[in-house]
Design an enzyme around this catalytic site. Structure first.
Site, PDB file in Angstrom:
ATOM      1  N   ILE A  38       0.887  -1.169   0.000  1.00  0.00           N
ATOM      2  CA  ILE A  38       0.000   0.000   0.000  1.00  0.00           C
ATOM      3  C   ILE A  38       0.919   1.211   0.000  1.00  0.00           C
ATOM      4  CG2 ILE A  38      -0.349  -0.243   2.496  1.00  0.00           C
ATOM      5  CD1 ILE A  38      -3.156   1.032   2.070  1.00  0.00           C
ATOM      6  N   TYR A  39       0.894   1.938  -1.091  1.00  0.00           N
ATOM      7  CA  TYR A  39       1.867   3.014  -1.303  1.00  0.00           C
ATOM      8  C   TYR A  39       1.214   4.253  -1.861  1.00  0.00           C
ATOM      9  CZ  TYR A  39       5.909   0.056  -0.502  1.00  0.00           C
ATOM     10  OH  TYR A  39       6.846  -0.744   0.090  1.00  0.00           O
TER      11      TYR A  39
ATOM     12  N   GLY B 199      -4.863  11.534   2.107  1.00  0.00           N
ATOM     13  CA  GLY B 199      -6.008  10.629   2.200  1.00  0.00           C
ATOM     14  C   GLY B 199      -5.951   9.493   1.205  1.00  0.00           C
TER      15      GLY B 199
ATOM     16  N   GLY C 286      -3.886   6.953   1.232  1.00  0.00           N
ATOM     17  CA  GLY C 286      -3.731   5.704   1.982  1.00  0.00           C
ATOM     18  C   GLY C 286      -5.081   5.199   2.483  1.00  0.00           C
TER      19      GLY C 286
ATOM     20  N   ASN D 188       9.276   1.432  10.376  1.00  0.00           N
ATOM     21  CA  ASN D 188       8.458   2.328   9.547  1.00  0.00           C
ATOM     22  C   ASN D 188       7.345   2.936  10.417  1.00  0.00           C
ATOM     23  OD1 ASN D 188       6.960   3.624   7.576  1.00  0.00           O
ATOM     24  ND2 ASN D 188       6.706   1.820   6.265  1.00  0.00           N
TER      25      ASN D 188
ATOM     26  N   TYR E 263      -1.641   2.583  10.296  1.00  0.00           N
ATOM     27  CA  TYR E 263      -2.475   1.377  10.477  1.00  0.00           C
ATOM     28  C   TYR E 263      -3.195   1.406  11.827  1.00  0.00           C
ATOM     29  CZ  TYR E 263       0.212  -0.337   6.487  1.00  0.00           C
ATOM     30  OH  TYR E 263       0.797  -0.474   5.262  1.00  0.00           O
TER      31      TYR E 263
ATOM     32  N   LYS F 241      -4.046   4.011  13.531  1.00  0.00           N
ATOM     33  CA  LYS F 241      -5.103   5.033  13.431  1.00  0.00           C
ATOM     34  C   LYS F 241      -6.348   4.455  12.773  1.00  0.00           C
ATOM     35  CE  LYS F 241      -4.305   8.461  10.363  1.00  0.00           C
ATOM     36  NZ  LYS F 241      -3.517   9.563   9.813  1.00  0.00           N
TER      37      LYS F 241
HETATM   38  C1  LIG Z   1       1.535   4.637   4.773  1.00  0.00           C
HETATM   39  C2  LIG Z   1       0.837   5.499   3.708  1.00  0.00           C
HETATM   40  C3  LIG Z   1       0.229   4.582   2.639  1.00  0.00           C
HETATM   41  C4  LIG Z   1      -0.274   6.312   4.378  1.00  0.00           C
HETATM   42  O1  LIG Z   1      -0.964   7.039   3.401  1.00  0.00           O
HETATM   43  P1  LIG Z   1      -1.362   8.593   3.604  1.00  0.00           P
HETATM   44  O2  LIG Z   1      -2.419   8.892   2.631  1.00  0.00           O
HETATM   45  O3  LIG Z   1      -0.109   9.401   3.577  1.00  0.00           O
HETATM   46  O4  LIG Z   1      -1.983   8.558   5.056  1.00  0.00           O
HETATM   47  P2  LIG Z   1      -2.368   9.786   5.975  1.00  0.00           P
HETATM   48  O5  LIG Z   1      -3.005  10.863   5.159  1.00  0.00           O
HETATM   49  O6  LIG Z   1      -3.118   9.207   7.117  1.00  0.00           O
HETATM   50  O7  LIG Z   1      -0.948  10.333   6.458  1.00  0.00           O
HETATM   51  C5  LIG Z   1      -0.005   9.451   7.070  1.00  0.00           C
HETATM   52  C6  LIG Z   1       1.014  10.286   7.822  1.00  0.00           C
HETATM   53  O8  LIG Z   1       1.833  11.050   6.900  1.00  0.00           O
HETATM   54  C7  LIG Z   1       1.916  12.395   7.407  1.00  0.00           C
HETATM   55  N1  LIG Z   1       2.178  13.372   6.361  1.00  0.00           N
HETATM   56  C8  LIG Z   1       1.351  14.316   5.905  1.00  0.00           C
HETATM   57  N2  LIG Z   1       1.949  15.034   4.954  1.00  0.00           N
HETATM   58  C9  LIG Z   1       3.190  14.552   4.835  1.00  0.00           C
HETATM   59  C10 LIG Z   1       4.305  14.894   4.028  1.00  0.00           C
HETATM   60  N3  LIG Z   1       4.240  15.891   3.141  1.00  0.00           N
HETATM   61  N4  LIG Z   1       5.425  14.161   4.121  1.00  0.00           N
HETATM   62  C11 LIG Z   1       5.502  13.166   4.988  1.00  0.00           C
HETATM   63  N5  LIG Z   1       4.484  12.815   5.796  1.00  0.00           N
HETATM   64  C12 LIG Z   1       3.339  13.497   5.709  1.00  0.00           C
HETATM   65  C13 LIG Z   1       0.569  12.598   8.031  1.00  0.00           C
HETATM   66  O9  LIG Z   1       0.617  13.675   8.923  1.00  0.00           O
HETATM   67  C14 LIG Z   1       0.378  11.280   8.761  1.00  0.00           C
HETATM   68  O10 LIG Z   1       1.136  11.254   9.932  1.00  0.00           O
HETATM   69  P3  LIG Z   1       0.427  11.010  11.355  1.00  0.00           P
HETATM   70  O11 LIG Z   1      -0.051   9.587  11.345  1.00  0.00           O
HETATM   71  O12 LIG Z   1       1.533  11.237  12.312  1.00  0.00           O
HETATM   72  O13 LIG Z   1      -0.692  11.976  11.423  1.00  0.00           O
HETATM   73  C15 LIG Z   1       1.823   6.503   3.035  1.00  0.00           C
HETATM   74  O14 LIG Z   1       2.360   7.337   4.012  1.00  0.00           O
HETATM   75  C16 LIG Z   1       2.960   5.835   2.272  1.00  0.00           C
HETATM   76  O15 LIG Z   1       2.792   5.446   1.126  1.00  0.00           O
HETATM   77  N6  LIG Z   1       4.147   5.719   2.894  1.00  0.00           N
HETATM   78  C17 LIG Z   1       5.317   5.196   2.211  1.00  0.00           C
HETATM   79  C18 LIG Z   1       5.178   3.734   1.849  1.00  0.00           C
HETATM   80  C19 LIG Z   1       4.865   2.846   3.020  1.00  0.00           C
HETATM   81  O16 LIG Z   1       5.450   2.962   4.079  1.00  0.00           O
HETATM   82  N7  LIG Z   1       3.912   1.941   2.777  1.00  0.00           N
HETATM   83  C20 LIG Z   1       3.510   0.969   3.745  1.00  0.00           C
HETATM   84  C21 LIG Z   1       4.391  -0.211   3.643  1.00  0.00           C
HETATM   85  S1  LIG Z   1       3.875  -1.447   4.830  1.00  0.00           S
END
Ligand SMILES: CC(C)(COP(=O)(O)OP(=O)(O)OC[C@H]1O[C@@H](n2cnc3c(N)ncnc32)[C@H](O)[C@@H]1OP(=O)(O)O)[C@@H](O)C(=O)NCCC(=O)NCCS
Length: 174
Positions: free
Chosen positions: A99-100, A109, A111, A138, A145, A147
């Site tokens: 999930i990326y 949003g 994710g 990570n 997750y 949350k």
């Molecule tokens: C994990 C992931 C899918 C979540 O998706 P998302 O849409 O970013 O989810 P959210 O909107 O809930 O934000 C997740 C976090 O990123 C933070 N965030 C927001 N803007 C950000 C930015 N510009 N840069 C970095 N982090 C940021 C959010 O504040 C939130 O942190 P919190 O939980 O402390 O509030 C995404 O962060 C991701 O792809 N990460 C990299 C790949 C990864 O780790 N995948 C999972 C492998 S198991």
């Protein structure tokens, strides 16, 4: 960025080049800086090998979804049904293997939209739970997750190139 809805589309065989490009970009953005280059290169050569992706796209036991906004791919999801899961937890669950979000869309949003799709698939198959493995180093993903109601239920090894890492196993009931 506003938490606007994303359009979820199941990837088809002819999406392979785009899926490979998005998969490589997202993995690089997320992990290249923290990973030894040789291990990183070895892992991506295996995980994003076109013949393997073609086989996975063609298999009924796995499915990939793009999350799109304004026609652009913002992230993707890979789910595995029991025959394709990386560890066997019975016939009543769905694995989220990937999930990326692309980094430009972190925190937007995407994710959550991808997670919703996973639970929609799990619901359609009347599974009892959704599970995944997440690298213990990570924290952002683990927080994400938790949350969304996932709980840790164990751990398993994950080989990234030659680096034997530990993934936490997390699950959420449907
Ligand atoms: C994990 C992931 C899918 C979540 O998706 P998302 O849409 O970013 O989810 P959210 O909107 O809930 O934000 C997740 C976090 O990123 C933070 N965030 C927001 N803007 C950000 C930015 N510009 N840069 C970095 N982090 C940021 C959010 O504040 C939130 O942190 P919190 O939980 O402390 O509030 C995404 O962060 C991701 O792809 N990460 C990299 C790949 C990864 O780790 N995948 C999972 C492998 S198991």
């Amino acid at each position: 960025m506003s938490k606007k809805r994303y359009k979820l589309e199941q990837c088809q065989l002819d999406d392979l080049p785009l899926l490979r490009e998005v998969g490589l970009q997202a993995f690089t953005e997320a992990f290249a800086a923290q990973t030894n280059k040789a291990d990183f290169d070895k892992y991506v050569a295996m995980a994003f090998e076109p013949a393997l992706l073609a086989q996975e796209l063609d298999s009924p036991a796995s499915a990939f979804y793009f999350a799109k906004r304004g026609g652009q791919v913002a992230g993707y999801l890979k789910v595995n049904h029991p025959p394709a899961q990386t560890e066997a937890f019975g016939d009543n669950c769905l694995e989220i293997q990937r999930i990326y979000s692309l980094s430009a869309y972190y925190g937007s949003g995407v994710g959550e939209a991808l997670l919703e799709k996973a639970f929609e698939v799990a619901g359609a198959h009347q599974y009892d739970f959704v599970w995944l493995g997440v690298w213990e180093e990570n924290p952002r993903a683990i927080r994400f997750y938790k949350k969304h109601g996932f709980e840790v239920f164990g751990s398993h090894p994950f080989l990234l190139g030659t680096d034997l890492q530990t993934d936490l196993l997390m699950r959420k009931l449907c």
